[in-house]
Design a protein around this motif. Sequence first.
Motif, PDB file in Angstrom:
ATOM      1  N   ARG A 167       7.403   2.763   4.823  1.00  0.00           N
ATOM      2  CA  ARG A 167       7.684   3.941   4.000  1.00  0.00           C
ATOM      3  C   ARG A 167       6.483   4.897   3.991  1.00  0.00           C
ATOM      4  O   ARG A 167       6.632   6.112   4.141  1.00  0.00           O
ATOM      5  CB  ARG A 167       8.018   3.523   2.570  1.00  0.00           C
ATOM      6  CG  ARG A 167       8.397   4.712   1.675  1.00  0.00           C
ATOM      7  CD  ARG A 167       8.036   4.436   0.218  1.00  0.00           C
ATOM      8  NE  ARG A 167       8.824   3.391  -0.360  1.00  0.00           N
ATOM      9  CZ  ARG A 167       9.992   3.575  -0.985  1.00  0.00           C
ATOM     10  NH1 ARG A 167      10.474   4.797  -1.105  1.00  0.00           N
ATOM     11  NH2 ARG A 167      10.642   2.547  -1.496  1.00  0.00           N
ATOM     12  N   ARG A 168       5.283   4.342   3.826  1.00  0.00           N
ATOM     13  CA  ARG A 168       4.086   5.185   3.807  1.00  0.00           C
ATOM     14  C   ARG A 168       3.921   5.932   5.119  1.00  0.00           C
ATOM     15  O   ARG A 168       3.561   7.117   5.137  1.00  0.00           O
ATOM     16  CB  ARG A 168       2.841   4.334   3.523  1.00  0.00           C
ATOM     17  CG  ARG A 168       2.691   3.890   2.093  1.00  0.00           C
ATOM     18  CD  ARG A 168       1.263   3.425   1.809  1.00  0.00           C
ATOM     19  NE  ARG A 168       0.805   2.412   2.735  1.00  0.00           N
ATOM     20  CZ  ARG A 168       0.950   1.109   2.543  1.00  0.00           C
ATOM     21  NH1 ARG A 168       1.554   0.660   1.454  1.00  0.00           N
ATOM     22  NH2 ARG A 168       0.491   0.251   3.434  1.00  0.00           N
ATOM     23  N   GLU A 169       4.165   5.241   6.230  1.00  0.00           N
ATOM     24  CA  GLU A 169       4.033   5.884   7.540  1.00  0.00           C
ATOM     25  C   GLU A 169       5.017   7.047   7.670  1.00  0.00           C
ATOM     26  O   GLU A 169       4.654   8.137   8.134  1.00  0.00           O
ATOM     27  CB  GLU A 169       4.302   4.858   8.647  1.00  0.00           C
ATOM     28  CG  GLU A 169       3.205   3.835   8.834  1.00  0.00           C
ATOM     29  CD  GLU A 169       2.031   4.400   9.625  1.00  0.00           C
ATOM     30  OE1 GLU A 169       2.186   5.451  10.280  1.00  0.00           O
ATOM     31  OE2 GLU A 169       0.951   3.786   9.573  1.00  0.00           O
ATOM     32  N   LEU A 170       6.265   6.822   7.274  1.00  0.00           N
ATOM     33  CA  LEU A 170       7.278   7.871   7.417  1.00  0.00           C
ATOM     34  C   LEU A 170       7.028   9.024   6.451  1.00  0.00           C
ATOM     35  O   LEU A 170       7.193  10.193   6.812  1.00  0.00           O
ATOM     36  CB  LEU A 170       8.672   7.275   7.191  1.00  0.00           C
ATOM     37  CG  LEU A 170       9.190   6.371   8.313  1.00  0.00           C
ATOM     38  CD1 LEU A 170      10.438   5.619   7.864  1.00  0.00           C
ATOM     39  CD2 LEU A 170       9.486   7.187   9.571  1.00  0.00           C
ATOM     40  N   GLU A 171       6.622   8.700   5.225  1.00  0.00           N
ATOM     41  CA  GLU A 171       6.330   9.764   4.264  1.00  0.00           C
ATOM     42  C   GLU A 171       5.115  10.572   4.702  1.00  0.00           C
ATOM     43  O   GLU A 171       5.049  11.780   4.454  1.00  0.00           O
ATOM     44  CB  GLU A 171       6.121   9.173   2.877  1.00  0.00           C
ATOM     45  CG  GLU A 171       7.418   8.677   2.241  1.00  0.00           C
ATOM     46  CD  GLU A 171       7.208   8.059   0.879  1.00  0.00           C
ATOM     47  OE1 GLU A 171       8.218   7.920   0.147  1.00  0.00           O
ATOM     48  OE2 GLU A 171       6.056   7.703   0.541  1.00  0.00           O
ATOM     49  N   GLY A 172       4.175   9.913   5.366  1.00  0.00           N
ATOM     50  CA  GLY A 172       3.021  10.634   5.888  1.00  0.00           C
ATOM     51  C   GLY A 172       3.396  11.621   6.979  1.00  0.00           C
ATOM     52  O   GLY A 172       2.641  12.549   7.278  1.00  0.00           O
ATOM     53  N   GLN A 173       4.586  11.420   7.574  1.00  0.00           N
ATOM     54  CA  GLN A 173       5.086  12.335   8.596  1.00  0.00           C
ATOM     55  C   GLN A 173       6.082  13.337   8.012  1.00  0.00           C
ATOM     56  O   GLN A 173       6.787  14.041   8.743  1.00  0.00           O
ATOM     57  CB  GLN A 173       5.744  11.527   9.719  1.00  0.00           C
ATOM     58  CG  GLN A 173       4.772  10.594  10.424  1.00  0.00           C
ATOM     59  CD  GLN A 173       5.461   9.421  11.103  1.00  0.00           C
ATOM     60  OE1 GLN A 173       6.695   9.368  11.179  1.00  0.00           O
ATOM     61  NE2 GLN A 173       4.683   8.477  11.600  1.00  0.00           N
ATOM     62  N   GLY A 174       6.171  13.367   6.662  1.00  0.00           N
ATOM     63  CA  GLY A 174       7.003  14.373   6.003  1.00  0.00           C
ATOM     64  C   GLY A 174       8.423  13.969   5.692  1.00  0.00           C
ATOM     65  O   GLY A 174       9.227  14.801   5.272  1.00  0.00           O
ATOM     66  N   ALA A 175       8.772  12.706   5.885  1.00  0.00           N
ATOM     67  CA  ALA A 175      10.140  12.265   5.625  1.00  0.00           C
ATOM     68  C   ALA A 175      10.302  11.775   4.184  1.00  0.00           C
ATOM     69  O   ALA A 175       9.349  11.280   3.577  1.00  0.00           O
ATOM     70  CB  ALA A 175      10.527  11.148   6.593  1.00  0.00           C
ATOM     71  N   GLN A 176      11.500  11.921   3.653  1.00  0.00           N
ATOM     72  CA  GLN A 176      11.885  11.252   2.419  1.00  0.00           C
ATOM     73  C   GLN A 176      12.532   9.933   2.810  1.00  0.00           C
ATOM     74  O   GLN A 176      13.386   9.901   3.712  1.00  0.00           O
ATOM     75  CB  GLN A 176      12.875  12.089   1.619  1.00  0.00           C
ATOM     76  CG  GLN A 176      12.312  13.369   1.063  1.00  0.00           C
ATOM     77  CD  GLN A 176      13.372  14.157   0.315  1.00  0.00           C
ATOM     78  OE1 GLN A 176      14.333  14.652   0.902  1.00  0.00           O
ATOM     79  NE2 GLN A 176      13.205  14.264  -0.981  1.00  0.00           N
ATOM     80  N   VAL A 177      12.157   8.847   2.146  1.00  0.00           N
ATOM     81  CA  VAL A 177      12.577   7.520   2.607  1.00  0.00           C
ATOM     82  C   VAL A 177      13.286   6.757   1.491  1.00  0.00           C
ATOM     83  O   VAL A 177      12.755   6.619   0.386  1.00  0.00           O
ATOM     84  CB  VAL A 177      11.369   6.696   3.106  1.00  0.00           C
ATOM     85  CG1 VAL A 177      11.846   5.366   3.687  1.00  0.00           C
ATOM     86  CG2 VAL A 177      10.583   7.476   4.149  1.00  0.00           C
TER      87      VAL A 177
END
Length: 203
Positions: A30-40
């Motif tokens: 989740r942290r990786e994806l949120e760091g790329q601007g995604a809502q997870v």
Amino acid sequence: MKRSLAVVSAGLRLPSSTRMLADRLAEATRRELEGQGAQVDVDVVEVADHAQDLVGYLTTGYPTDGLRRAFETVAAADGLIAVTPTFTASYSGLFKMFFDCLDDTYLVGKPALIAATGGTGRHSLVLEHALRPMFAYLRAVVVPTAVFAATEEWGGGNSQEPLVRRIERAAGELAGEVRRRESPEVRDPYRDPVPFEQLLEGR
């Protein structure tokens, strides 16, 4: 962009080391994806909650509403994290039963991270000789780093550092695979029913 992760945990108790590992992997991804601007969104399927329903499905072919929702959670997810305890040098029977019952098209092309827990590191080969072949057969895209957590790695201090590094590396790989793909379109098995006349004719 909104993304979803399905976490399938086959631990038998709560709390369990299997669920702990599943949660750590999900949070890191989740942290990786949120760091790329995604809502997870993260949805956890506790396989033990569906044990009786899985037996019923195998014998009748009809899932309960709860089991059907669990299958749909996996089908609709952008990425899958699957974690099992190690039983007799392999995945648990309950873990295998869940994926035996899952429609065999639901994991095609889906990024997946596989993980397992066990008493000692000697069981870590379960990832390569049992889990990876099964998910390859189901045509999932399994990330290179699989994560095994032995009992001694849950201690304090420096004992967790190698596990933390594996979790972070695997989460980064899963996030990368999810980012490169469009969200899956879930097939509705009831959208185009076979006409009754054709069923009577055996077509």
